[in-house]
Design a protein around this motif. Structure first.
Motif, PDB file in Angstrom:
ATOM      1  N   SER A  46      39.105  16.334  88.477  1.00 15.86           N
ATOM      2  CA  SER A  46      38.659  16.886  87.192  1.00 15.86           C
ATOM      3  C   SER A  46      37.241  17.439  87.313  1.00 15.86           C
ATOM      4  CB  SER A  46      38.684  15.800  86.115  1.00 15.86           C
ATOM      5  OG  SER A  46      37.651  14.850  86.363  1.00 15.86           O
ATOM      6  N   VAL A  47      36.866  18.227  86.324  1.00  7.29           N
ATOM      7  CA  VAL A  47      35.521  18.806  86.293  1.00  7.29           C
ATOM      8  C   VAL A  47      34.470  17.706  86.307  1.00  7.29           C
ATOM      9  CG1 VAL A  47      33.913  20.163  84.891  1.00  7.29           C
ATOM     10  CG2 VAL A  47      36.275  20.920  85.155  1.00  7.29           C
ATOM     11  N   GLU A  48      34.719  16.656  85.541  1.00 12.01           N
ATOM     12  CA  GLU A  48      33.758  15.553  85.455  1.00 12.01           C
ATOM     13  C   GLU A  48      33.593  14.855  86.805  1.00 12.01           C
ATOM     14  OE1 GLU A  48      36.260  16.066  83.280  1.00 12.01           O
ATOM     15  OE2 GLU A  48      35.062  16.706  81.553  1.00 12.01           O
TER      16      GLU A  48
ATOM     17  N   VAL B 286      28.053  18.851  84.430  1.00 17.20           N
ATOM     18  CA  VAL B 286      29.374  19.354  84.078  1.00 17.20           C
ATOM     19  C   VAL B 286      29.278  20.834  83.722  1.00 17.20           C
ATOM     20  CG1 VAL B 286      31.241  19.190  82.377  1.00 17.20           C
ATOM     21  CG2 VAL B 286      30.260  17.101  83.367  1.00 17.20           C
ATOM     22  N   SER B 287      28.227  21.218  83.017  1.00 17.17           N
ATOM     23  CA  SER B 287      28.081  22.626  82.633  1.00 17.17           C
ATOM     24  C   SER B 287      27.893  23.520  83.864  1.00 17.17           C
ATOM     25  CB  SER B 287      26.931  22.819  81.643  1.00 17.17           C
ATOM     26  OG  SER B 287      25.697  22.489  82.237  1.00 17.17           O
TER      27      SER B 287
ATOM     28  N   GLU C 159      31.313  23.961  85.257  1.00 13.48           N
ATOM     29  CA  GLU C 159      32.073  24.866  84.384  1.00 13.48           C
ATOM     30  C   GLU C 159      31.649  26.318  84.615  1.00 13.48           C
ATOM     31  OE1 GLU C 159      31.291  23.067  80.596  1.00 13.48           O
ATOM     32  OE2 GLU C 159      33.070  21.785  80.731  1.00 13.48           O
ATOM     33  N   ASN C 160      30.365  26.541  84.834  1.00 15.67           N
ATOM     34  CA  ASN C 160      29.886  27.893  85.139  1.00 15.67           C
ATOM     35  C   ASN C 160      30.478  28.400  86.450  1.00 15.67           C
ATOM     36  OD1 ASN C 160      28.317  28.031  82.819  1.00 15.67           O
ATOM     37  ND2 ASN C 160      26.457  27.372  83.858  1.00 15.67           N
TER      38      ASN C 160
ATOM     39  N   LEU D 225      33.323  27.440  87.727  1.00 17.33           N
ATOM     40  CA  LEU D 225      34.747  27.701  87.469  1.00 17.33           C
ATOM     41  C   LEU D 225      34.938  29.051  86.778  1.00 17.33           C
ATOM     42  CD1 LEU D 225      35.967  24.192  86.313  1.00 17.33           C
ATOM     43  CD2 LEU D 225      36.484  25.350  88.449  1.00 17.33           C
ATOM     44  N   GLU D 226      34.062  29.341  85.840  1.00 20.35           N
ATOM     45  CA  GLU D 226      34.130  30.621  85.138  1.00 20.35           C
ATOM     46  C   GLU D 226      33.923  31.778  86.125  1.00 20.35           C
ATOM     47  OE1 GLU D 226      31.481  32.852  81.791  1.00 20.35           O
ATOM     48  OE2 GLU D 226      31.990  30.749  81.395  1.00 20.35           O
TER      49      GLU D 226
END
Length: 87
Positions: A61-63, A73-74, A77-78, A80-81
Motif C-alpha cells: 500500500s501507499v502507506e 504519504v503525499s 502519492e505525487n 504515483l501521479e
C-alpha cells in the motif's frame, strides 16, 4: 603626453578584459554547480520512482511504501501521479 594616454587606455582595456574573463569563469562555475545539483535531484527522483514501482508490484500500500522508503504519504502519492502521467 599622447603616448601616456594611449598606455593608460591600453591598461584600462586589459583590466576590463580580465574582469570580463573572471565574470565568465564565475558564471560557468555556477552553471556547472547548478547543473550537478539538478542532476542529483533528478537521479533521486528516478530512483524513488523505481522503488515505488517495485513495491507496488509486490502489492504494498501507499502507506507501507511511504514508511519503508521513509517518505511522506503525499510524496509517494505525487510519485504515483507522475508514474500514471508517464504510463
Amino acid at each position: 603626453m599622447e603616448k601616456s594616454i594611449e598606455e593608460d587606455v591600453k591598461v584600462m582595456c586589459n583590466l576590463s578584459e580580465g574582469i570580463e574573463e573572471r565574470g565568465i569563469m564565475k558564471g560557468r562555475e555556477e552553471g556547472r554547480a547548478e547543473g550537478k545539483a539538478e542532476g542529483r535531484e533528478e537521479g533521486r527522483t528516478e530512483h524513488l520512482k523505481q522503488q515505488v514501482q517495485k513495491k507496488l508490484v509486490k502489492g504494498k500500500s501507499v502507506e507501507v511504501i511511504a514508511d519503508e522508503l521513509e517518505e511522506s504519504v503525499s510524496a509517494i502519492e505525487n510519485v504515483l501521479e507522475e508514474l500514471r502521467k508517464n504510463a
